[in-house]
Design an enzyme around this catalytic site. Structure first.
Site, PDB file in Angstrom:
ATOM      1  N   HIS A 289       0.860  -1.185   0.000  1.00 47.75           N
ATOM      2  CA  HIS A 289       0.000   0.000   0.000  1.00 47.75           C
ATOM      3  C   HIS A 289       0.887   1.223   0.000  1.00 47.75           C
ATOM      4  CE1 HIS A 289      -3.101   2.860   1.278  1.00 47.75           C
ATOM      5  NE2 HIS A 289      -3.952   1.977   0.792  1.00 47.75           N
ATOM      6  N   ASP A 337      -8.103  -5.376  -0.232  1.00 39.32           N
ATOM      7  CA  ASP A 337      -8.525  -6.096  -1.441  1.00 39.32           C
ATOM      8  C   ASP A 337      -8.280  -7.596  -1.339  1.00 39.32           C
ATOM      9  OD1 ASP A 337      -9.541  -3.887  -2.631  1.00 39.32           O
ATOM     10  OD2 ASP A 337      -7.752  -3.418  -3.780  1.00 39.32           O
TER      11      ASP A 337
HETATM   12  N1  CMC Z   1       3.962  -7.827  -4.476  1.00 39.49           N
HETATM   13  C1  CMC Z   1       5.300  -7.927  -4.561  1.00 39.49           C
HETATM   14  N2  CMC Z   1       6.123  -6.890  -4.393  1.00 39.49           N
HETATM   15  C2  CMC Z   1       5.579  -5.710  -4.127  1.00 39.49           C
HETATM   16  C3  CMC Z   1       4.207  -5.523  -4.002  1.00 39.49           C
HETATM   17  C4  CMC Z   1       3.387  -6.649  -4.180  1.00 39.49           C
HETATM   18  N3  CMC Z   1       2.060  -6.548  -4.074  1.00 39.49           N
HETATM   19  N4  CMC Z   1       3.934  -4.235  -3.707  1.00 39.49           N
HETATM   20  C5  CMC Z   1       5.120  -3.619  -3.640  1.00 39.49           C
HETATM   21  N5  CMC Z   1       6.105  -4.501  -3.891  1.00 39.49           N
HETATM   22  C6  CMC Z   1       7.523  -4.238  -3.889  1.00 39.49           C
HETATM   23  C7  CMC Z   1       7.982  -3.560  -5.144  1.00 39.49           C
HETATM   24  O1  CMC Z   1       8.366  -4.468  -6.147  1.00 39.49           O
HETATM   25  C8  CMC Z   1       9.146  -2.759  -4.638  1.00 39.49           C
HETATM   26  O2  CMC Z   1      10.231  -3.620  -4.449  1.00 39.49           O
HETATM   27  P1  CMC Z   1      11.717  -3.167  -4.796  1.00 39.49           P
HETATM   28  O3  CMC Z   1      11.962  -1.994  -3.867  1.00 39.49           O
HETATM   29  O4  CMC Z   1      12.508  -4.392  -4.511  1.00 39.49           O
HETATM   30  O5  CMC Z   1      11.669  -2.757  -6.224  1.00 39.49           O
HETATM   31  C9  CMC Z   1       8.694  -2.325  -3.249  1.00 39.49           C
HETATM   32  O6  CMC Z   1       7.782  -3.316  -2.831  1.00 39.49           O
HETATM   33  C10 CMC Z   1       8.034  -0.962  -3.235  1.00 39.49           C
HETATM   34  O7  CMC Z   1       6.986  -0.970  -4.189  1.00 39.49           O
HETATM   35  P2  CMC Z   1       6.345   0.328  -4.814  1.00 39.49           P
HETATM   36  O8  CMC Z   1       5.540  -0.059  -6.011  1.00 39.49           O
HETATM   37  O9  CMC Z   1       7.348   1.400  -4.976  1.00 39.49           O
HETATM   38  O10 CMC Z   1       5.419   0.768  -3.645  1.00 39.49           O
HETATM   39  P3  CMC Z   1       4.181   1.682  -3.771  1.00 39.49           P
HETATM   40  O11 CMC Z   1       4.006   2.352  -2.490  1.00 39.49           O
HETATM   41  O12 CMC Z   1       4.248   2.564  -4.952  1.00 39.49           O
HETATM   42  O13 CMC Z   1       3.070   0.568  -4.083  1.00 39.49           O
HETATM   43  C11 CMC Z   1       1.069  -0.464  -4.574  1.00 39.49           C
HETATM   44  C12 CMC Z   1       1.796   0.555  -3.678  1.00 39.49           C
HETATM   45  C13 CMC Z   1      -0.324  -0.643  -4.007  1.00 39.49           C
HETATM   46  C14 CMC Z   1       0.966   0.086  -6.011  1.00 39.49           C
HETATM   47  C15 CMC Z   1       1.843  -1.807  -4.588  1.00 39.49           C
HETATM   48  O14 CMC Z   1       2.051  -2.268  -3.287  1.00 39.49           O
HETATM   49  C16 CMC Z   1       1.146  -2.873  -5.417  1.00 39.49           C
HETATM   50  O15 CMC Z   1       1.298  -2.903  -6.646  1.00 39.49           O
HETATM   51  N6  CMC Z   1       0.332  -3.750  -4.759  1.00 39.49           N
HETATM   52  C17 CMC Z   1      -0.437  -4.733  -5.482  1.00 39.49           C
HETATM   53  C18 CMC Z   1      -1.742  -4.110  -5.957  1.00 39.49           C
HETATM   54  C19 CMC Z   1      -2.717  -3.895  -4.816  1.00 39.49           C
HETATM   55  O16 CMC Z   1      -2.909  -4.769  -3.981  1.00 39.49           O
HETATM   56  N7  CMC Z   1      -3.393  -2.728  -4.834  1.00 39.49           N
HETATM   57  C20 CMC Z   1      -4.414  -2.413  -3.849  1.00 39.49           C
HETATM   58  C21 CMC Z   1      -4.023  -1.285  -2.976  1.00 39.49           C
HETATM   59  S1  CMC Z   1      -5.088  -1.083  -1.537  1.00 39.49           S
HETATM   60  C22 CMC Z   1      -6.677  -0.847  -2.125  1.00 39.49           C
HETATM   61  C23 CMC Z   1      -6.818   0.370  -2.980  1.00 39.49           C
HETATM   62  O17 CMC Z   1      -6.687   1.481  -2.487  1.00 39.49           O
HETATM   63  O18 CMC Z   1      -7.062   0.223  -4.174  1.00 39.49           O
END
Ligand code: CMC
Length: 403
Positions: A289, A337
């Site tokens: 998140h 989710d």
């Molecule tokens: N699975 C595996 N690795 C992950 C995931 C995941 N779900 N989420 C983040 N990471 C890793 C990512 O690869 C990165 O690793 P590294 O630093 O080694 O490259 C690190 O964690 C940081 O990720 P980020 O994308 O920079 O983090 P963010 O704060 O931008 O991401 C997010 C937030 C929600 C886009 C991401 O966690 C994600 O894609 N999650 C899966 C989709 C999801 O479940 N979305 C629902 C969010 S909550 C409900 C809503 O509001 O919609």
């Protein structure tokens, strides 16, 4: 600390010759506060995520749809008369989706139902355009109508396209019970309806997330509420936002198929399954998140209901084991989710309707943000830093394409 933060998120002041001084913020607007809001606030630790002062867990456990929606819209929990009046209006308008809308929905192709919602919001906008006004009371009326009717559009359009029929709303019953009946085309139990209602409350608002910010950007141009909500639906559809609940369930079903092939229970196999996907550098939907780094408090409330529904104890083990392996491998918490994916599966809901259900709750938050924005408006219009080429001169095709 502040200079550390500025370094980490690459935020700085930059002088651009001839243009002036600009604040450069990180891509993705991480840690950036573009405005204030009194509607909801997300606590990174997950302990004080609030709707108008109340924790999201408190409301998810105790408030019904009408109470939570009234609170988010008007700022206080309703008392007797306010509650009755608000409920009457939501129920009335749910049963009064214009016939023209149903006629249009009957013509739509079989596609992802989030398209139906955006289309339906814009149809309602056209039908109600003659009554549009920025007067505060009128904004509340449009909010009620849209919050009541958008869910009906999702359910009717999906069932028409997929099952050739649909269930009409009934203004004489409760909103959540009626929506679940329209979605599944069968009468839910009291427990099922309450579990579903709680998920609508949990989804109702969540600070400046991507779809909320989209709605506020559209509102800031003084476009109408229906156009802003259609844009919000587009933002929510993506798998990094609301689309994650559908992807999470697809993952569980894929894991289940493989677990059966291997003769291992899902609650055990899920650990290896996630490890394998992580080894392939895949994202595990329903984890991570932008704000929560330790815990999403909404998951506990959803777990309370999951436990009481079909195969509840088994699902809780699956979820807990998935959480354990994700925390140990990536230090990432689960998000709502992951849990609503399981909850909606237990309720017998088709997977493509999971993200539309998110929107059925969130429409209350979106419309409240729309109103907050337009009542104290400033056009949201950042400035870009152009990094493309300069000084090129137009040449006609015969000259610029000569080899
Ligand atoms: N699975 C595996 N690795 C992950 C995931 C995941 N779900 N989420 C983040 N990471 C890793 C990512 O690869 C990165 O690793 P590294 O630093 O080694 O490259 C690190 O964690 C940081 O990720 P980020 O994308 O920079 O983090 P963010 O704060 O931008 O991401 C997010 C937030 C929600 C886009 C991401 O966690 C994600 O894609 N999650 C899966 C989709 C999801 O479940 N979305 C629902 C969010 S909550 C409900 C809503 O509001 O919609």
């Amino acid at each position: 600390m502040s200079s550390e933060l500025l370094k980490r998120v690459e935020c700085k002041l930059e002088e651009i010759p001839g243009l002036g001084t600009f604040i450069v913020v990180p891509k993705g607007l991480e840690q950036v506060i573009p405005d204030t809001t009194a509607i909801s606030g997300v606590d990174p630790k997950g302990e004080q995520t609030l709707y108008r002062g109340y924790t999201i867990e408190d409301l998810g456990m105790n408030a019904d749809f009408y109470e939570a929606a009234y609170l988010i819209s008007r700022g206080v929990l309703p008392c007797d008369e306010e509650y009755k009046e608000f409920k009457k209006k939501i129920d009335y308008w749910r049963g009064r989706v214009p016939e023209k809308v149903y006629d249009a929905l009957k013509t739509l192709p079989k596609t992802h139902p989030m398209y139906y919602g955006a289309y339906g919001a814009l149809l309602l906008g056209q039908i109600y355009a003659p009554e549009w006004s920025f007067d505060k009371d009128s904004l509340y009326e449009h909010q009620i109508r849209l919050s009541a009717q958008l869910p009906v559009i999702f359910a009717a359009a999906y069932n028409l396209a997929n099952h050739g029929t649909f269930v009409r709303p009934d203004s004489g019953v409760d909103h959540a019970w009626d929506l679940l009946r329209m979605i599944t085309m069968r009468e839910p139990t009291k427990l099922e309806a309450r579990a579903f209602e709680s998920s609508l409350v949990l989804y109702m608002d969540h600070g400046f997330n991507a779809s909320c910010f989209t709605v506020r950007v559209v509102a800031s141009t003084l476009s109408d509420m229906y156009s802003a909500i259609a844009a919000g639906i587009g933002a929510l559809k993506g798998p990094l936002h609301g689309g994650a609940n559908e992807e999470a369930m697809k993952m569980f079903l894929d894991a289940y198929k493989k677990a059966v092939e291997k003769g291992v229970p899902l609650e055990e196999y899920i650990v290896d399954y996630i490890k394998e996907r992580l080894a392939r550098k895949e994202r595990i939907m329903g984890f991570g998140h932008r704000v929560y780094k330790i815990k999403d408090p909404r998951t506990d409330v959803a777990a309370y209901f999951i436990r009481q529904l079909k195969d509840g104890e088994m699902w809780i083990k699956v979820l807990k084991n998935a959480e354990k392996v994700m925390w140990e491998s990536k230090k990432l918490p689960s998000n709502i989710d992951l849990y609503t994916a399981v909850l909606y599966y237990q309720l017998g809901i088709d997977i493509p309707l999971y993200t539309p259900i998110f929107a059925m709750g969130r429409v209350v938050g979106w419309t409240s943000h729309y109103i907050e924005q337009v009542l104290d408006n400033r056009l949201i219009r950042p400035t870009e830093k152009y990094v493309g080429p300069v000084g090129l001169k137009y040449q006609p095709m015969e000259v610029r394409c000569r080899r």
